[in-house]
Design an enzyme around this catalytic site. Structure first.
Site, PDB file in Angstrom:
ATOM      1  N   HIS A  75       6.076   4.772  12.670  1.00 38.57           N
ATOM      2  CA  HIS A  75       6.425   4.083  11.311  1.00 38.57           C
ATOM      3  C   HIS A  75       7.641   5.808  10.881  1.00 38.57           C
ATOM      4  O   HIS A  75       7.118   6.625  10.927  1.00 38.57           O
ATOM      5  CB  HIS A  75       5.009   5.165  11.432  1.00 38.57           C
ATOM      6  CG  HIS A  75       4.901   4.586   9.087  1.00 38.57           C
ATOM      7  ND1 HIS A  75       4.328   3.543   8.313  1.00 38.57           N
ATOM      8  CD2 HIS A  75       5.611   5.356   8.499  1.00 38.57           C
ATOM      9  CE1 HIS A  75       3.866   3.939   6.933  1.00 38.57           C
ATOM     10  NE2 HIS A  75       4.955   5.268   7.442  1.00 38.57           N
ATOM     11  N   CYS A 111       4.813   9.226   0.966  1.00 36.62           N
ATOM     12  CA  CYS A 111       4.020  10.188   1.216  1.00 36.62           C
ATOM     13  C   CYS A 111       4.293  11.127   0.225  1.00 36.62           C
ATOM     14  O   CYS A 111       4.396  12.314  -0.204  1.00 36.62           O
ATOM     15  CB  CYS A 111       3.534  11.727   2.005  1.00 36.62           C
ATOM     16  SG  CYS A 111       2.064  11.928   2.220  1.00 36.62           S
ATOM     17  N   HIS A 152      10.066   7.077   9.115  1.00 35.37           N
ATOM     18  CA  HIS A 152      10.723   7.447   6.879  1.00 35.37           C
ATOM     19  C   HIS A 152      12.822   7.387   7.106  1.00 35.37           C
ATOM     20  O   HIS A 152      12.694   7.586   8.174  1.00 35.37           O
ATOM     21  CB  HIS A 152      10.413   8.602   6.086  1.00 35.37           C
ATOM     22  CG  HIS A 152       9.152   8.060   5.544  1.00 35.37           C
ATOM     23  ND1 HIS A 152       8.162   8.639   4.487  1.00 35.37           N
ATOM     24  CD2 HIS A 152       7.951   6.557   5.755  1.00 35.37           C
ATOM     25  CE1 HIS A 152       7.144   8.242   4.706  1.00 35.37           C
ATOM     26  NE2 HIS A 152       6.860   6.651   5.360  1.00 35.37           N
ATOM     27  N   ASN A 166      10.108   4.608   2.809  1.00 32.93           N
ATOM     28  CA  ASN A 166      10.019   4.614   4.069  1.00 32.93           C
ATOM     29  C   ASN A 166      11.119   3.458   5.126  1.00 32.93           C
ATOM     30  O   ASN A 166      11.940   3.040   4.194  1.00 32.93           O
ATOM     31  CB  ASN A 166       9.171   2.615   4.589  1.00 32.93           C
ATOM     32  CG  ASN A 166       7.388   4.153   4.452  1.00 32.93           C
ATOM     33  OD1 ASN A 166       7.049   4.983   4.623  1.00 32.93           O
ATOM     34  ND2 ASN A 166       6.764   3.371   3.012  1.00 32.93           N
ATOM     35  N   ARG A 197       0.847  -0.922  -0.285  1.00 28.51           N
ATOM     36  CA  ARG A 197      -0.391  -0.135  -0.192  1.00 28.51           C
ATOM     37  C   ARG A 197       0.785   0.925   0.096  1.00 28.51           C
ATOM     38  O   ARG A 197       1.095   2.304  -0.925  1.00 28.51           O
ATOM     39  CB  ARG A 197      -1.180   0.017   0.912  1.00 28.51           C
ATOM     40  CG  ARG A 197      -1.913   1.068   0.922  1.00 28.51           C
ATOM     41  CD  ARG A 197      -1.578   2.482   1.668  1.00 28.51           C
ATOM     42  NE  ARG A 197      -0.775   2.227   2.877  1.00 28.51           N
ATOM     43  CZ  ARG A 197      -0.700   3.651   4.077  1.00 28.51           C
ATOM     44  NH1 ARG A 197      -0.421   4.852   3.364  1.00 28.51           N
ATOM     45  NH2 ARG A 197      -0.276   3.367   4.321  1.00 28.51           N
ATOM     46  N   ASP A 198       1.233   1.122   1.644  1.00 25.78           N
ATOM     47  CA  ASP A 198       2.192   2.605   0.892  1.00 25.78           C
ATOM     48  C   ASP A 198       3.815   2.392   0.273  1.00 25.78           C
ATOM     49  O   ASP A 198       4.453   3.404  -0.016  1.00 25.78           O
ATOM     50  CB  ASP A 198       2.932   3.149   2.933  1.00 25.78           C
ATOM     51  CG  ASP A 198       3.653   3.893   3.160  1.00 25.78           C
ATOM     52  OD1 ASP A 198       2.852   4.848   2.246  1.00 25.78           O
ATOM     53  OD2 ASP A 198       3.468   4.715   4.141  1.00 25.78           O
TER      54      ASP A 198
END
Length: 309
Positions: free
Chosen positions: A218, A251, A220, A260, A29-30
């Site tokens: 989470h 993002c 980065h 990420n 997804r991300d």
């Protein structure tokens, strides 16, 4: 002889750390949402199945955000219809609002995530809401999801720094997070959306929450701090870490948000610390090499690059 053939990394425990960590894999997804060329559904489905085969038990599969905003995920319904559910694996999806929830329920989803902002500017740019009014959008979505028996996770973006506002007051992040938990979110993922956090900042924010049992992190890796920040969070008692296979992602609403934390880099560190994840690192590396070939560029993960030689 390669590092793996030599039995590396050597396992040496360090201080007070959890015995096991749950990896919340966001690669499908991300990791893929920002790709300019649409990735075929068949490739996404195989990617998810390979990740599950590598031992990852939480795979965030897709998002029901409007296709206008994230064209890469316009195939969410098709993907979920074709998904091979492996025993013991959950496949959460991101939902932005009630319409997204409707689609998730139609698809038979059991786990969802909503996404909030810790800052006024990002709430306006990403959600078209104010910092306070974003909760008016979340409340009916969460209430209906809980009533339907779904598990709800809350993401909070810009927890450690905002490209328009700079440093974010920790009290502001805690206030946003606590409202989501009070609303019924079972877990809160604190996002370093532009990768500016450092370990002391991580420790201070987690201390602000007090109880970290419902928290995940989470990070980065924009400034190369993701692993050190993760270790700091583990020392504070966090046991769920978000990461993306091969270091894919960023993002779409934050230009300075590079990849990420790579799942392979995370697993190498956790393996060396003797922390159980259930992940087969070699299978995971093979999966990220396979996906990199389909995307037409090498993985940014240092562990993938080192082990794929």
């Amino acid at each position: 002889m390669g590092a793996r053939e030599a039995g590396l990394p050597d396992v040496v425990a360090s201080g007070s750390l959890p015995s096991s960590v749950t990896i919340w894999e966001v690669g499908a997804r991300d990791g893929l949402q920002n790709e300019s060329a649409v990735v075929p559904v068949s490739v996404k489905l195989e990617f998810l199945d390979r990740l599950a085969a590598a031992g990852l038990s939480t795979l965030e599969a897709t998002s029901f955000v409007h296709p206008k905003w994230v064209p890469q995920l316009a195939d969410a319904s098709e993907l979920l219809a074709g998904l091979r559910h492996r025993p013991g694996v959950t496949y959460p999806v991101l939902v932005p609002n009630e319409r997204g929830l409707d689609r998730a329920l139609e698809a038979g989803v059991t786990d969802i995530a909503i996404f909030a902002s810790a800052t006024e500017t990002f709430a306006s740019r990403n959600l078209n809401r104010t910092l306070d009014s974003q909760f008016e959008m979340f409340s009916p979505t969460v209430s209906r999801a809980l009533a339907a028996g779904l598990s709800v996770r809350g993401y909070v973006s810009m927890c450690f720094g905002d490209p328009w506002e700079g440093a974010v007051p920790r009290s502001q992040v805690v206030a946003v997070g606590e409202r989501l938990l009070e609303m019924g979110c079972s877990q809160l993922s604190l996002g370093d959306t532009i990768g500016v956090a450092t370990p002391g900042q991580v420790e201070a924010l987690l201390e602000g929450f007090g109880d970290v049992s419902s928290l995940a992190v989470h990070f980065h890796d924009t400034y190369g701090q993701a692993l050190s920040n993760t270790l700091a969070a583990l020392r504070c008692g966090v046991t769920t870490v978000d990461s993306s296979a091969g270091g894919l992602g960023g993002c779409p609403y934050a230009e300075s948000a590079t990849g990420n934390l790579a799942t392979e880099d995370l697993v190498w560190m956790l393996d060396g610390l003797g922390i159980e994840t259930g992940v087969d690192l070699d299978k995971l590396v093979e999966t990220s090499v396979w996906m990199a070939e389909r995307l037409g560029r090498p993985s940014p993960s240092r562990v993938v690059r080192a082990l794929a030689k």
